[in-house]
Design a protein around this motif. Structure first.
Motif: not given
Length: 127
Positions: A37-38, A43-44, A93-116
């Motif tokens: 993300f950036r 900006k948001e 500012v560019y940020y990387c984020a990690a999503r808690v492992p889940s059973g399937s993948w889809s385009p996780f394109n919102t901040e709420a999808n990432y915990a770290y």
């Protein structure tokens, strides 16, 4: 849990390229989907790109299509964002984020999808 550290930002000229890195701690890095993300000045935060835990699937936001490439090397516990043809509008500012492992993948394109989240790395593009 995973700890993320971004690097590779800096000051570049319009048209230049940069490769950002996102280093993750722990033996389970390869089980997390990673997103970039950036947030530009005034900006948001906005979505850039995401990659599945294996690296086999990727998805890009409109701001990244055709110019940026996301990749990862799980042996190195690192994800990358290759950015080409940078423009002043890419200053953020560019940020990387990690999503808690889940059973399937889809385009996780919102901040709420990432915990770290990492602390971010500044990219400044001069005209």
């Amino acid at each position: 849990q995973v700890h993320l550290v971004e690097s590779g930002g800096g000051l570049v000229q319009a048209g230049d390229s940069l490769r950002l890195s996102c280093a993750g701690s722990g033996r389970t890095f390869g089980s997390y989907a990673i997103g970039w993300f950036r947030q530009g000045p005034g900006k948001e935060r906005e979505f850039v790109a995401t990659i599945s835990w294996s690296g086999g699937s990727t998805y890009y936001g409109d701001i990244a299509k055709g110019r940026f490439t996301i990749s990862r090397d799980n042996d190195l516990n690192t994800a990358f964002l290759q950015m080409n043809s940078l423009q002043p509008g890419d200053t953020a500012v560019y940020y990387c984020a990690a999503r808690v492992p889940s059973g399937s993948w889809s385009p996780f394109n919102t901040e709420a999808n990432y915990a770290y989240w990492g602390q971010g790395t500044q990219v400044t593009v001069a005209s």
